[in-house]
Design a protein around this motif. Structure first.
Motif, PDB file in Angstrom:
ATOM      1  N   GLN A 136      15.232 -22.995  14.878  1.00  0.00           N
ATOM      2  CA  GLN A 136      15.111 -21.455  15.031  1.00  0.00           C
ATOM      3  C   GLN A 136      16.553 -21.098  15.456  1.00  0.00           C
ATOM      4  OE1 GLN A 136      12.309 -21.280  18.514  1.00  0.00           O
ATOM      5  NE2 GLN A 136      10.540 -20.684  16.590  1.00  0.00           N
ATOM      6  N   VAL A 137      17.294 -21.505  16.012  1.00  0.00           N
ATOM      7  CA  VAL A 137      18.797 -21.079  16.453  1.00  0.00           C
ATOM      8  C   VAL A 137      19.618 -21.337  15.382  1.00  0.00           C
ATOM      9  CG1 VAL A 137      20.519 -21.421  18.020  1.00  0.00           C
ATOM     10  CG2 VAL A 137      18.406 -21.484  19.034  1.00  0.00           C
ATOM     11  N   ASN A 138      19.842 -22.774  14.949  1.00  0.00           N
ATOM     12  CA  ASN A 138      20.867 -23.296  14.063  1.00  0.00           C
ATOM     13  C   ASN A 138      20.385 -22.534  12.559  1.00  0.00           C
ATOM     14  OD1 ASN A 138      21.951 -24.255  16.403  1.00  0.00           O
ATOM     15  ND2 ASN A 138      21.811 -26.379  15.585  1.00  0.00           N
ATOM     16  N   VAL A 139      19.467 -22.445  12.248  1.00  0.00           N
ATOM     17  CA  VAL A 139      19.110 -22.080  10.757  1.00  0.00           C
ATOM     18  C   VAL A 139      18.574 -20.630  10.740  1.00  0.00           C
ATOM     19  CG1 VAL A 139      17.924 -22.749   8.613  1.00  0.00           C
ATOM     20  CG2 VAL A 139      18.920 -24.467  10.086  1.00  0.00           C
ATOM     21  N   ASN A 140      17.284 -20.670  11.284  1.00  0.00           N
ATOM     22  CA  ASN A 140      16.925 -19.071  11.505  1.00  0.00           C
ATOM     23  C   ASN A 140      17.706 -17.954  11.889  1.00  0.00           C
ATOM     24  OD1 ASN A 140      14.750 -20.737  10.703  1.00  0.00           O
ATOM     25  ND2 ASN A 140      13.033 -19.932  12.143  1.00  0.00           N
ATOM     26  N   GLY A 141      18.360 -18.650  12.981  1.00  0.00           N
ATOM     27  CA  GLY A 141      19.218 -17.643  13.428  1.00  0.00           C
ATOM     28  C   GLY A 141      20.551 -16.861  12.780  1.00  0.00           C
ATOM     29  N   VAL A 142      20.979 -17.897  11.720  1.00  0.00           N
ATOM     30  CA  VAL A 142      21.886 -17.444  10.663  1.00  0.00           C
ATOM     31  C   VAL A 142      21.299 -16.639   9.460  1.00  0.00           C
ATOM     32  CG1 VAL A 142      23.409 -18.553   8.803  1.00  0.00           C
ATOM     33  CG2 VAL A 142      23.331 -19.623  11.055  1.00  0.00           C
ATOM     34  N   VAL A 143      20.079 -17.073   9.122  1.00  0.00           N
ATOM     35  CA  VAL A 143      19.425 -16.443   8.205  1.00  0.00           C
ATOM     36  C   VAL A 143      19.212 -14.979   8.672  1.00  0.00           C
ATOM     37  CG1 VAL A 143      17.212 -15.853   6.861  1.00  0.00           C
ATOM     38  CG2 VAL A 143      18.170 -18.153   6.999  1.00  0.00           C
ATOM     39  N   TYR A 144      18.608 -14.808   9.867  1.00  0.00           N
ATOM     40  CA  TYR A 144      18.370 -13.542  10.336  1.00  0.00           C
ATOM     41  C   TYR A 144      19.574 -12.703  10.573  1.00  0.00           C
ATOM     42  CZ  TYR A 144      13.816 -15.519  11.865  1.00  0.00           C
ATOM     43  OH  TYR A 144      12.473 -16.025  11.661  1.00  0.00           O
ATOM     44  N   GLY A 145      20.747 -13.265  11.234  1.00  0.00           N
ATOM     45  CA  GLY A 145      22.066 -12.490  11.148  1.00  0.00           C
ATOM     46  C   GLY A 145      22.555 -12.063   9.961  1.00  0.00           C
ATOM     47  N   ALA A 146      22.649 -13.025   9.143  1.00  0.00           N
ATOM     48  CA  ALA A 146      23.112 -12.642   7.595  1.00  0.00           C
ATOM     49  C   ALA A 146      22.127 -11.287   6.930  1.00  0.00           C
ATOM     50  CB  ALA A 146      23.068 -13.802   6.655  1.00  0.00           C
ATOM     51  N   GLN A 147      21.085 -11.710   7.125  1.00  0.00           N
ATOM     52  CA  GLN A 147      20.256 -10.466   6.444  1.00  0.00           C
ATOM     53  C   GLN A 147      20.629  -9.129   7.192  1.00  0.00           C
ATOM     54  OE1 GLN A 147      16.014 -12.213   7.562  1.00  0.00           O
ATOM     55  NE2 GLN A 147      15.877 -12.796   5.360  1.00  0.00           N
ATOM     56  N   THR A 148      20.553  -9.193   8.624  1.00  0.00           N
ATOM     57  CA  THR A 148      20.837  -7.811   9.052  1.00  0.00           C
ATOM     58  C   THR A 148      22.399  -7.447   8.325  1.00  0.00           C
ATOM     59  OG1 THR A 148      19.760  -8.073  11.043  1.00  0.00           O
ATOM     60  CG2 THR A 148      21.588  -6.652  11.242  1.00  0.00           C
ATOM     61  N   ALA A 149      23.336  -8.152   8.496  1.00  0.00           N
ATOM     62  CA  ALA A 149      24.608  -7.983   8.019  1.00  0.00           C
ATOM     63  C   ALA A 149      24.540  -7.432   6.635  1.00  0.00           C
ATOM     64  CB  ALA A 149      25.565  -9.071   8.239  1.00  0.00           C
ATOM     65  N   ALA A 150      23.956  -8.154   5.629  1.00  0.00           N
ATOM     66  CA  ALA A 150      23.631  -7.832   4.338  1.00  0.00           C
ATOM     67  C   ALA A 150      23.329  -6.621   3.753  1.00  0.00           C
ATOM     68  CB  ALA A 150      23.240  -8.956   3.558  1.00  0.00           C
ATOM     69  N   ARG A 151      22.176  -6.265   4.779  1.00  0.00           N
ATOM     70  CA  ARG A 151      21.605  -5.070   4.430  1.00  0.00           C
ATOM     71  C   ARG A 151      22.507  -3.821   4.908  1.00  0.00           C
ATOM     72  NH1 ARG A 151      17.106  -7.244   7.686  1.00  0.00           N
ATOM     73  NH2 ARG A 151      15.677  -8.364   6.149  1.00  0.00           N
ATOM     74  N   HIS A 152      23.199  -4.011   5.942  1.00  0.00           N
ATOM     75  CA  HIS A 152      24.303  -3.115   6.172  1.00  0.00           C
ATOM     76  C   HIS A 152      25.460  -2.955   5.093  1.00  0.00           C
ATOM     77  CE1 HIS A 152      27.070  -0.485   8.485  1.00  0.00           C
ATOM     78  NE2 HIS A 152      27.781  -1.344   8.384  1.00  0.00           N
ATOM     79  N   MET A 153      25.987  -4.251   4.985  1.00  0.00           N
ATOM     80  CA  MET A 153      27.267  -4.233   4.078  1.00  0.00           C
ATOM     81  C   MET A 153      26.702  -3.529   2.542  1.00  0.00           C
ATOM     82  SD  MET A 153      28.823  -7.806   5.600  1.00  0.00           S
ATOM     83  CE  MET A 153      29.200  -8.157   7.100  1.00  0.00           C
ATOM     84  N   ARG A 154      25.679  -3.881   2.189  1.00  0.00           N
ATOM     85  CA  ARG A 154      25.393  -3.489   0.968  1.00  0.00           C
ATOM     86  C   ARG A 154      25.466  -2.266   0.858  1.00  0.00           C
ATOM     87  NH1 ARG A 154      19.869  -6.082  -0.355  1.00  0.00           N
ATOM     88  NH2 ARG A 154      21.191  -7.872  -1.405  1.00  0.00           N
TER      89      ARG A 154
END
Length: 274
Positions: A136-154
């Motif tokens: 949940q922390v090491n994998v899901n946390g990376v996915v969720y953070g990158a999703q939030t970042a990517a939506r904004h950056m896109r």
């Protein structure tokens, strides 16, 4: 162990904590979100980014507001840090970190998925809750953070995401199956993100630290026999320093890395090859 320079002839195995002299002036005034910034490597990242004029949103379950206050007091006139409580296993908390960056600084350019946990257990004794929490922390946390970042950056012309992998993603050590496999997943996720997000001008890379002088490795450094065993697997024969991991991060955020994506940069003294 007290961190000193590698030129300390009395103990050349010590970490080289001398300053990193690289300078990327194009990063002045940019904004980075750093998860797991309430202590350890994340706090170092927040401090060193702010020292170089980069504003930071520091997120963590605990300690981030205090770290932010300390950095702002120490580095008045440099980049500013906003500390927020954040649980990386909750996608909504990543969205809140993004909003904090926009509210405090008007932009978010970079996202550093640093939060992680380091459990140990014999393989046959790994309890379900340890496996679940690690992923949940090491994998899901990376996915969720990158999703939030990517939506904004896109929607805003692009940006850069940096994930924290580990030498453990390619080297096997007993009692670390949950951790090692989670970091292997981060390596592969980094490549997946890079391929999918490249057309949006979003670069995604990872850093893979090895034996670094942090709270997590204190027990090794305080045990001479364990330290000797660990250093036998490090071709440079010394402990790494958090500032040396930061050096890789700073480079990956800069224009000097503008044609680098999908890379996993080892900061491990060569240990992945031993």
């Amino acid at each position: 162990m007290t961190a000193t320079t590698a030129n300390d002839q009395t103990n050349p195995t010590r970490a080289d904590a001398s300053p990193i002299s690289a300078s990327y002036p194009e990063l002045l005034g940019t904004v980075a979100v750093v998860t797991g910034a309430g202590r350890g490597m994340g706090a170092v990242f927040a401090t060193e980014l702010a020292r170089r004029g980069i504003n930071v949103v520091a997120g963590d379950l605990a300690g981030a507001p205090e770290v932010a206050t300390q950095i702002n007091d120490e580095l008045a006139g440099a980049g500013r840090v906003a500390g927020r409580r954040a649980d990386v296993t909750n996608p909504a908390d990543h969205d809140a970190l993004l909003r904090a960056g926009l509210d405090e600084f008007g932009r978010v350019d970079f996202w550093i998925n640093n939060a992680g946990v380091f459990p140990q257990a014999e393989f046959t004794d790994i309890p379900p809750d340890q496996l679940t929490s690690t992923y949940q922390v090491n994998v899901n946390g990376v996915v969720y953070g990158a999703q939030t970042a990517a939506r904004h950056m896109r929607a805003n012309g692009g940006g850069a995401i940096v994930n924290m992998a580990s030498v453990a993603g390619v080297r096997v050590r007993a009692t670390r199956a949950a951790y090692n496999s989670s970091k292997a997943a981060v390596r592969h996720l980094t490549a997946c993100m890079a391929v999918e997000l490249g057309s949006d001008n979003i670069r995604v890379n990872a850093i893979a630290p090895g034996f670094v002088d942090t709270e997590m490795t204190r027990w090794v450094r305080e045990d001479p026999a364990a330290l000797d065993r660990a250093l036998r697997t490090v071709p440079l024969h010394r402990v790494g320093a958090p500032i040396e991991v930061f050096g890789a991060l700073y480079f990956l955020l800069s224009d000097s890395a503008r044609y680098i994506t999908g890379a996993v940069i080892p900061v491990d003294g060569g240990s992945q090859h031993v």
